[in-house]
Design a protein around this motif. Structure first.
Motif, short mmCIF file in Angstrom:
data_model
loop_
_atom_site.label_atom_id
_atom_site.label_comp_id
_atom_site.label_asym_id
_atom_site.label_seq_id
_atom_site.Cartn_x
_atom_site.Cartn_y
_atom_site.Cartn_z
N GLY A 47 -7.65 -4.03 4.40
CA GLY A 47 -7.95 -5.34 5.62
C GLY A 47 -7.88 -6.58 4.53
O GLY A 47 -7.10 -7.61 5.36
N THR A 48 -8.42 -6.62 3.52
CA THR A 48 -8.10 -7.81 2.69
C THR A 48 -6.65 -8.10 2.36
O THR A 48 -6.03 -9.44 2.62
CB THR A 48 -8.84 -7.66 1.18
OG1 THR A 48 -9.94 -7.16 1.43
CG2 THR A 48 -8.81 -9.00 0.47
N ALA B 186 -9.44 -3.08 9.45
CA ALA B 186 -9.61 -2.35 8.09
C ALA B 186 -10.13 -0.87 8.28
O ALA B 186 -11.07 -0.83 9.26
CB ALA B 186 -10.61 -3.31 7.31
N LYS C 50 -15.87 2.22 8.51
CA LYS C 50 -15.33 1.52 9.63
C LYS C 50 -15.49 2.62 10.69
O LYS C 50 -15.36 3.96 10.35
CB LYS C 50 -13.95 0.99 9.45
CG LYS C 50 -13.74 -0.05 8.58
CD LYS C 50 -14.56 -1.44 8.95
CE LYS C 50 -14.49 -2.57 8.03
NZ LYS C 50 -15.07 -2.61 6.99
N VAL D 132 -14.16 -14.43 12.26
CA VAL D 132 -14.22 -13.28 12.08
C VAL D 132 -15.32 -12.67 13.14
O VAL D 132 -16.08 -13.45 13.81
CB VAL D 132 -15.17 -13.30 10.87
CG1 VAL D 132 -15.72 -11.68 10.58
CG2 VAL D 132 -14.46 -13.99 9.81
N ASP E 123 -9.95 -12.18 12.07
CA ASP E 123 -10.47 -11.12 11.11
C ASP E 123 -11.14 -10.19 12.10
O ASP E 123 -12.27 -10.24 12.21
CB ASP E 123 -11.26 -11.69 10.05
CG ASP E 123 -11.68 -10.51 8.97
OD1 ASP E 123 -11.67 -9.26 9.33
OD2 ASP E 123 -12.36 -10.91 7.94
C1 PLP Z 1 -15.08 -8.91 8.09
C2 PLP Z 1 -14.41 -8.18 7.14
N1 PLP Z 1 -13.20 -8.86 6.44
C3 PLP Z 1 -12.30 -8.23 5.78
C4 PLP Z 1 -12.68 -6.86 5.50
C5 PLP Z 1 -11.79 -6.31 4.39
O1 PLP Z 1 -11.20 -5.03 4.33
P1 PLP Z 1 -10.98 -3.98 3.08
O2 PLP Z 1 -12.43 -3.75 2.52
O3 PLP Z 1 -10.39 -2.94 3.85
O4 PLP Z 1 -10.22 -4.99 1.90
C6 PLP Z 1 -13.83 -6.23 5.88
C7 PLP Z 1 -14.25 -4.98 5.36
O5 PLP Z 1 -15.12 -4.39 5.03
C8 PLP Z 1 -14.77 -6.98 6.54
O6 PLP Z 1 -15.75 -6.29 7.03
#
Ligand code: PLP
Length: 384
Positions: free
Chosen positions: A51-52, A193, A198, A143, A169
């Motif tokens: 997700g990042t 993500a 998840k 978010v 997000d």
């Molecule tokens: C609100 C939010 N943004 C971004 C991410 C990032 O995802 P990832 O852990 O796959 O990089 C997460 C994941 O836990 C999240 O909860």
């Protein structure tokens, strides 16, 4: 704290890939992209390895440059602000609605208006330090906290008024709906993500969704080291990244997406059990679902105590009976490197701080049994 919901279907899907020679850049990633974009109803899905990385690519596609300002929230998982820093841009925090933890549109509008006006008015939204070379306000990164969509009609109205790109997000919100529209699809870009906690997991993974064709083509190139259509293996049109999602993960994702309704329903059932068992505990606030959330896809189950001391006491008592719990979230503006970079103090965002001090995530997943929920609820009642 959580456990993935996996069956023979998922195990077989991964095994099937391992028996081919296509472990990366094969057919499964496309299938997974179609499954997710089809489910949420967006034109394009771009699979990435987290997700990042998905959020990072969205900011690049939005043209975010060093010094640019991005309005966002400190009440989030760290990635949503880190990606702004990856671009050399500056996150500008806006406090949250104390009921949901989502960005407060009233304060968001004030921030957009003041920053656009410039001068003294703008300065009050900037951090104490680290913003000496502040450039233009370019985007909003909202978010969907704990799976609940933020107030996107309002956010989009503000984005339009101040000519800002809106990145959602929705990493925690696959399947949730905002006024009957799927989370992830209400902004210019959305990101999901797939970490094992998840709603849908690929082990590690992420998915960008958008209707913007040009941006989709660009992000598809960036995730593959900047190779564009027509480039050979060793030619690179753009400065890109290796953010590719491998075929085993994509296959796992396809299998999970084929039974997403079931996955969401079991999580909703666990949330319902928690509500039924804990709604009569006076010192405990249960999650608040707002009117604009037409369907809640449960990611975590976070309860709030009256204050930090009560939260710590409860956490301690539960850990003694082997119930894992976590403070959720620890605000971003008080993370050590944010304090060092920008000079924040905890009280800068009072609602964020209060939620951060009082919130406790309970064990939660779609495979929890009613007996397990019972046990957690009983122990909470006893401790309080
Ligand atoms: C609100 C939010 N943004 C971004 C991410 C990032 O995802 P990832 O852990 O796959 O990089 C997460 C994941 O836990 C999240 O909860």
């Amino acid at each position: 704290m959580s456990s993935p919901d996996l069956t023979e279907l998922e195990r077989q899907a991964v095994l099937d890939v391992v028996q081919t020679r296509h472990l990366s850049m094969g057919p499964k990633i496309k299938e997974f992209e179609v499954a997710v974009s089809g489910f949420v109803g967006s034109k394009y899905g771009i699979g990435v390895n987290s997700g990042t990385s998905g959020l990072h690519l969205c900011l690049l596609a939005a043209g975010i440059q060093p010094g640019d300002l991005v309005l966002t929230t400190s009440f989030s998982f760290i990635s949503s602000s880190n990606v702004i820093l990856y671009c050399g841009a500056i996150p500008i925090f806006v406090d949250v609605d104390p009921r949901t933890g989502n960005i407060d549109p009233v304060q968001l509008e004030q921030a957009a208006a003041d920053i656009s006006a410039g001068g003294e008015q703008a300065r009050k939204w900037l951090p104490r330090k680290g913003a000496e070379n502040a450039g233009e306000l370019k985007a909003i990164l909202s978010v969907d906290v704990f799976g609940q969509p933020a107030d996107h009609d309002e956010i989009n109205r503000i984005a339009k008024k101040y000519n800002l790109i809106h990145i959602e997000d929705s990493c925690e919100a696959l399947g949730s709906t905002y006024k009957n529209k799927k989370a992830g699809t209400v902004a210019d870009f959305g990101v999901f993500a797939f970490y094992p906690n998840k709603q849908v997991t690929t082990g590690e993974g992420g998915m960008i969704v958008t209707d913007n064709e040009e941006a989709a083509v660009y992000m598809t190139s960036l995730r593959n080291l900047g190779r564009s259509v027509g480039d050979t293996w060793l030619s690179h049109t753009h400065l890109g990244y290796n953010y590719r999602l491998n075929e085993m993960s994509a296959a796992l994702g396809v299998a999970q997406m084929s039974r997403i309704e079931q996955l969401l329903a079991s999580r909703a059932q666990v949330a319902k059990w928690y509500f039924e068992r804990m709604s009569d505990i006076p010192s405990l606030s249960l999650p608040h679902i707002t009117d604009t959330t037409s369907f809640m896809s449960w990611f975590v189950f976070v309860v709030h105590l009256n204050n930090l001391t009560e939260r710590e006491r409860l956490a301690e008592a539960l850990s003694l009976v082997n119930i894992p719990v976590r403070p959720y979230f620890i605000p971003i503006h008080i993370q050590p490197y944010f304090v060092k970079l920008f000079g924040y103090i905890a009280e800068d965002f009072p609602n964020t701080l209060s939620l951060g001090q009082r919130g406790l995530a309970l064990p939660f997943s779609g495979v929890m049994t009613e007996e397990q929920v019972d046990y957690v609820a009983q122990q909470i009642k006893q401790s309080l």
